[in-house]
Design an enzyme around this catalytic site. Sequence first.
Site, PDB file in Angstrom:
ATOM      1  N   SER A 182       0.891  -1.113   0.027  1.00 51.73           N
ATOM      2  CA  SER A 182       0.130   0.059   0.115  1.00 51.73           C
ATOM      3  C   SER A 182       0.744   1.052  -0.078  1.00 51.73           C
ATOM      4  O   SER A 182       0.248   2.155  -0.465  1.00 51.73           O
ATOM      5  CB  SER A 182      -0.913  -0.130   1.092  1.00 51.73           C
ATOM      6  OG  SER A 182      -0.242  -0.528   2.409  1.00 51.73           O
ATOM      7  N   HIS A 210      -5.254  -3.326  -3.358  1.00 52.98           N
ATOM      8  CA  HIS A 210      -5.174  -2.201  -4.083  1.00 52.98           C
ATOM      9  C   HIS A 210      -5.052  -2.860  -5.623  1.00 52.98           C
ATOM     10  O   HIS A 210      -4.717  -1.939  -6.495  1.00 52.98           O
ATOM     11  CB  HIS A 210      -3.645  -1.545  -3.753  1.00 52.98           C
ATOM     12  CG  HIS A 210      -3.789  -0.988  -2.319  1.00 52.98           C
ATOM     13  ND1 HIS A 210      -4.382   0.209  -2.104  1.00 52.98           N
ATOM     14  CD2 HIS A 210      -3.173  -1.324  -1.140  1.00 52.98           C
ATOM     15  CE1 HIS A 210      -4.355   0.628  -1.040  1.00 52.98           C
ATOM     16  NE2 HIS A 210      -3.691  -0.109  -0.443  1.00 52.98           N
ATOM     17  N   LYS A 241     -12.011   0.849  -1.814  1.00 52.22           N
ATOM     18  CA  LYS A 241     -10.900   1.488  -2.927  1.00 52.22           C
ATOM     19  C   LYS A 241     -11.410   1.283  -4.434  1.00 52.22           C
ATOM     20  O   LYS A 241     -12.569   2.207  -4.453  1.00 52.22           O
ATOM     21  CB  LYS A 241      -9.847   0.649  -2.474  1.00 52.22           C
ATOM     22  CG  LYS A 241      -9.233   1.116  -1.090  1.00 52.22           C
ATOM     23  CD  LYS A 241      -7.814   0.364  -0.710  1.00 52.22           C
ATOM     24  CE  LYS A 241      -7.601   0.923   0.751  1.00 52.22           C
ATOM     25  NZ  LYS A 241      -7.098   0.020   1.479  1.00 52.22           N
TER      26      LYS A 241
END
Length: 398
Positions: A182, A210, A241
Amino acid sequence: MSTDSDPFEFATRIAALDAARQRRKLRVVEGVDGPRLQVGGVPMLSFCSNDYLGLAQHPALIDAAQRAAARYGVGAGASPMVSGHTAAHAALEEELAAFVGQPRAIYFHAGYAANVGGVPALVGRGDAVFSDALNHACLIDGARLSRADVQVYPHGDVQTLERLLAASTARRKLVVSDAVFSMDGDIAPIPQLLALCERHDALLMIDDAHGFGVLGPGGRGTAAHFGLSSPRLIYMATLGKAAGVAGAFVAGANAVIEWILQSARTYIFSTAAPAMVAEALRASLRVIDAEAWRREHLLQLIGQLRRGLAGLPWHNPASPTAIQPLIIGGNQAALDVMAALWSQGLWVPAIRPPTVAAGTARLRITLSSAHSEADVTRLVTALAEVARTRPAAAPTSA
Ligand SMILES: *Cc1c(COP(=O)(O)O)cnc(C)c1O
C-alpha cells in the site's frame, strides 16, 4: 511525568509527536466531485484517494444505494449471524465469488475487520504465520491476535521465507501478504509464494486491497493477473478502494469460508454493513465489468505520471499500479514538498515513519481514472517547480 492535568502524559507525548514532525492532522472535506474536493472553502485537486476507478460517485452505484435504502432502511440492525444478513448481502457474496472465480465468498463491513478477524479464524496457538515485513497494519494485528507464532520475512524475500517454512514445526502454516503493497505500489511475488505454500503444506492469504478492480483481466485482481487458482489460496480484497463503496471480502474453498463464518469474531460480534452498501457494491461489480475504459485510462495516466516523475530529483520506485511513491527522505522535507503543493491547490499526502521506514518519508501519489491528463500534467509541473526552487534536503534528516 504524569500529573493530574496530564494523566498518562498524553499532552507530553503529543508534543513529542509534534517535535518529530509525526503528528497527523485531520482535514475536513466539505464537498466532493471525483478528485476535486472542497477543503476549508478552497478547491483542491486530490491525489490521495484510493477510489482508483472513480466509482464512489457513479450514478449507478448511488441509485442502487438509494433504492436499497428505501427497501431495507439505512442500518442492518444486527450481526449477519442474527438478522443483519439480507438478500442483498447474500446476492453480493455469490457475485463476489463468481467475480474472482472462487467457490465461495464472505463479506465483511471493513477490510480491517476482515483481516483482524480472518487471520485468527485460520490459525491459532501452535500454528505459525509468515508475514511480509511491509504488510498492512490489519494483517499484522490479525497475526498478533491469532496467538500463532509470527515470523516476519524481509519484503518480498522468497528465499528467506522458504528457509523459515522448511524450519517450522508448527502444526499449521499460513503465509500472509499484501498483493499490492500500500505504500510502495509494488506487487508481491505471488506465484512463488503459492509454490512455496504447496511445497511446505501451507496456506497463502493475499490482501488485494489495491489490486482488485485494477489489475488482471476485467479487474479481477492480482491472482487473476498471474492466472493463479489453487485450493491453498485464500483471496481477500477490500471494496472501499477501486470498488468505490465500503467493506471487504474473503474468497476461497467452501470449507475455508464456512470456517471463517463460524469463527471470525469481527463477523459474528459486529453489526452487518447496511444493505444499501451491499447493493451499491453489486452495481459496482457490473460497472467494473462494463466500463473497461476506466482501467485503460488509469493505465495511461500511470505511464504519463511516471514519465513526468523520471525528470525530478526524487526517486520514484518501480510501481505498475495506481500507487506511485516519490521518496523525499526526511520528514520535514516531505512535509515541505506537500505544503508547497498544497498552496497550489494540489493535495498529495506526505507519508512518514512509522508508516514507512525512517529516512524514506515520501509523497504517496495515487491516481484515479477520474483524473484527466491535464490533472497529471498540473501535478508534474508543480513538482518540477518545487524541485527547482527547493533543492532536496539531506535524505536522512528527520
Ligand atoms: C485499506 C487497506 C485495508 C483496510 O481496508 P478497509 O476496508 O479500509 O478497512 C486492508 N489492507 C490493505 C492492504 C489496505 O490497503
